[in-house]
Design a protein around this motif. Structure first.
Motif, PDB file in Angstrom:
ATOM      1  N   UNK A 278      -2.531  -1.525  -8.516  1.00 27.65           N
ATOM      2  CA  UNK A 278      -1.553  -1.838  -9.557  1.00 27.65           C
ATOM      3  C   UNK A 278      -1.141  -3.300  -9.376  1.00 27.65           C
ATOM      4  N   UNK A 279      -1.531  -4.144 -10.314  1.00 24.90           N
ATOM      5  CA  UNK A 279      -1.261  -5.577 -10.221  1.00 24.90           C
ATOM      6  C   UNK A 279       0.074  -5.888 -10.875  1.00 24.90           C
ATOM      7  N   UNK A 280       0.941  -6.518 -10.085  1.00 27.30           N
ATOM      8  CA  UNK A 280       2.253  -6.950 -10.598  1.00 27.30           C
ATOM      9  C   UNK A 280       2.442  -8.426 -10.247  1.00 27.30           C
ATOM     10  N   UNK A 281       3.684  -8.869 -10.175  1.00 30.28           N
ATOM     11  CA  UNK A 281       3.953 -10.307 -10.088  1.00 30.28           C
ATOM     12  C   UNK A 281       4.000 -10.868  -8.688  1.00 30.28           C
ATOM     13  N   UNK A 282       3.679 -10.085  -7.663  1.00 32.68           N
ATOM     14  CA  UNK A 282       3.737 -10.625  -6.298  1.00 32.68           C
ATOM     15  C   UNK A 282       2.440 -11.301  -5.862  1.00 32.68           C
ATOM     16  N   UNK A 283       1.456 -11.355  -6.774  1.00 34.06           N
ATOM     17  CA  UNK A 283       0.193 -12.005  -6.434  1.00 34.06           C
ATOM     18  C   UNK A 283      -0.207 -13.007  -7.515  1.00 34.06           C
TER      19      UNK A 283
ATOM     20  N   UNK B 109       0.874  -1.183   0.000  1.00 36.47           N
ATOM     21  CA  UNK B 109       0.000   0.000   0.000  1.00 36.47           C
ATOM     22  C   UNK B 109       0.908   1.229   0.000  1.00 36.47           C
ATOM     23  N   UNK B 110       0.883   1.971  -1.101  1.00 37.47           N
ATOM     24  CA  UNK B 110       1.581   3.259  -1.242  1.00 37.47           C
ATOM     25  C   UNK B 110       1.861   3.569  -2.706  1.00 37.47           C
ATOM     26  N   UNK B 111       2.533   2.616  -3.399  1.00 39.33           N
ATOM     27  CA  UNK B 111       2.907   2.866  -4.782  1.00 39.33           C
ATOM     28  C   UNK B 111       4.227   3.590  -4.911  1.00 39.33           C
ATOM     29  N   UNK B 112       5.214   3.235  -4.073  1.00 43.68           N
ATOM     30  CA  UNK B 112       6.529   3.869  -4.162  1.00 43.68           C
ATOM     31  C   UNK B 112       7.311   3.290  -5.346  1.00 43.68           C
ATOM     32  N   UNK B 113       8.279   4.017  -5.880  1.00 41.18           N
ATOM     33  CA  UNK B 113       9.019   3.530  -7.056  1.00 41.18           C
ATOM     34  C   UNK B 113       9.694   2.182  -6.834  1.00 41.18           C
ATOM     35  N   UNK B 114      10.173   1.919  -5.608  1.00 42.23           N
ATOM     36  CA  UNK B 114      10.859   0.656  -5.333  1.00 42.23           C
ATOM     37  C   UNK B 114       9.969  -0.550  -5.554  1.00 42.23           C
TER      38      UNK B 114
ATOM     39  N   UNK C 218       9.822 -10.389  -6.596  1.00 46.45           N
ATOM     40  CA  UNK C 218       9.198  -9.928  -7.838  1.00 46.45           C
ATOM     41  C   UNK C 218       8.613  -8.523  -7.661  1.00 46.45           C
ATOM     42  N   UNK C 219       8.243  -7.868  -8.768  1.00 46.50           N
ATOM     43  CA  UNK C 219       7.586  -6.560  -8.655  1.00 46.50           C
ATOM     44  C   UNK C 219       6.317  -6.668  -7.815  1.00 46.50           C
ATOM     45  N   UNK C 220       6.078  -5.639  -7.002  1.00 48.48           N
ATOM     46  CA  UNK C 220       5.052  -5.698  -5.966  1.00 48.48           C
ATOM     47  C   UNK C 220       3.698  -5.188  -6.448  1.00 48.48           C
ATOM     48  N   UNK C 221       2.676  -6.007  -6.237  1.00 46.60           N
ATOM     49  CA  UNK C 221       1.300  -5.534  -6.389  1.00 46.60           C
ATOM     50  C   UNK C 221       0.999  -4.586  -5.229  1.00 46.60           C
TER      51      UNK C 221
END
Length: 358
Positions: A348-353, A300-305, A311-314
């Motif tokens: 923002x859905x990425x590869x951590x889920x 929860x936030x959406x920081x650049x990291x 993996x990239x964070x949802x």
């Protein structure tokens, strides 16, 4: 800046320099404030007199106070000064604040302290036109101190239901609901929550009573959003462990150790900040647990990291930089009470889920 005349009788004033250089007070003042309008030979004469008498120029504080505006914003937090540089959320927020200040030529004064007494002094003595208050911890104290200055102020991420306080934030209940719904739609039913602080100076598993008595409404609202969505699909929320962290590495690791010691560990973690989620990614990897095959994580936030983690964070992305820019404009353009703004969030859905195994 004043210096002492011979014999330490009294400070050297601009009038003394003007007299020594044989010019008017106004001309001497222009040499220091608007040198481009003074002839070069006069500038040199005035500066030579100033140097000989040990005068460094007019006191900028006096000039700014006479003008009634200092064209600077104080950014205040009860956290140590390193918070502005170490925390991913704070870094993005400061980027937005800096962009808005650059656009107007305004300066920034960082205000923090190790204790309440020093914090009070720093806020009371800051030469600024208003304050942007980071309400991470000690939010009510910061608001109280900012009010005492009788300057415009805006609270960011304010954990208060006081509608009289100007604030910029997001709908924490709705954002948390998005995160939980994403995981339940994937089929997860075993959850754990890694929470931000509910109260100061406390970490560990929290009870329902501690949640109800929470000092920080934002943390409580995020938990409400999670649990409301989990209840909707039949999850027994009384069995969902909620671990209160200090949003740092040590307490997050301690929480993960506690949660994964269970005979039925979660297949999904709801993290109330990207910082917590990023620590969890590293901790799980170090123990041979795959994300998302063994455990899914939503931050929860959406920081650049979050976009470049492994993996990239949802995550639930807040418009962090925009919040900073709005806060600057609210202070610099203030002509009365500053209103409250609630900005939208985005999943923002990425590869951590992914769907749970089996």
């Amino acid at each position: 800046m004043a210096s002492l005349t011979a014999g330490n009788r009294r400070p050297v004033r601009l009038a003394d320099i003007a007299k020594a250089a044989g010019v008017s007070h106004g001309t001497a003042s222009n040499v220091f404030s608007r040198p481009e309008i003074v002839r070069e030979e006069v500038r040199e004469r005035v500066r030579a007199a100033a140097e000989a008498m040990g005068y460094g120029g007019p006191d900028p504080k006096g000039r700014l106070l006479r003008a009634g505006k200092v064209n600077a914003i104080g950014v205040a937090t009860a956290e140590p000064l390193s918070y502005f540089f170490d925390d991913p959320f704070a870094r993005v927020m400061m980027a937005g604040i800096s962009q808005a200040c650059d656009a107007t030529g305004a300066g920034i004064s960082l205000v923090s302290a190790a204790n309440n007494e020093q914090l009070a002094w720093n806020i009371q003595s800051a030469l600024v036109d208003g304050f942007i208050v980071f309400c991470i911890e000690g939010g009510s104290r910061l608001v109280e101190l900012a009010r005492e200055r009788k300057l415009p102020f805006v609270a960011l991420d304010l954990d208060s239901e006081d509608g009289s306080v100007a604030a910029i934030g997001v709908d924490n209940i709705a954002g948390a609901g998005m995160a939980a719904r994403h995981l339940t739609d994937l089929g997860h039913r075993r959850f754990a929550v890694m929470a931000l602080p509910f109260a100061d100076n406390r970490t560990g598993l929290v009870s329902a009573e501690q949640v109800r008595a929470a000092t920080y409404a934002g943390t409580r609202d995020r938990l409400t959003g999670y649990l409301r969505e989990l209840s909707r699909v039949g999850v027994d929320i009384t069995k969902v462990p909620v671990y209160e962290t200090a949003n740092d590495v040590a307490s997050t690791k301690a929480g993960l150790e506690t949660i994964f010691a269970s005979d039925t560990p979660p297949t999904a973690i709801l993290a109330m900040s990207d910082r917590i989620a990023l620590v969890a990614l590293e901790w799980l990897s170090a123990r041979g647990l795959s994300v998302p095959d063994d455990v899914s994580i939503v931050g929860f936030d959406g920081v650049p990291e979050a976009a470049v983690s492994e993996p990239p964070l949802t995550t639930i992305a807040q418009p962090i930089a925009e919040m900073g820019r709005l806060a600057v404009r609210a202070i610099l353009e203030s002509d009365g009470p500053v209103s409250r703004h609630q900005l939208p969030v985005e999943l923002i859905v990425r590869a951590s889920t992914a769907s749970p195994r089996g």
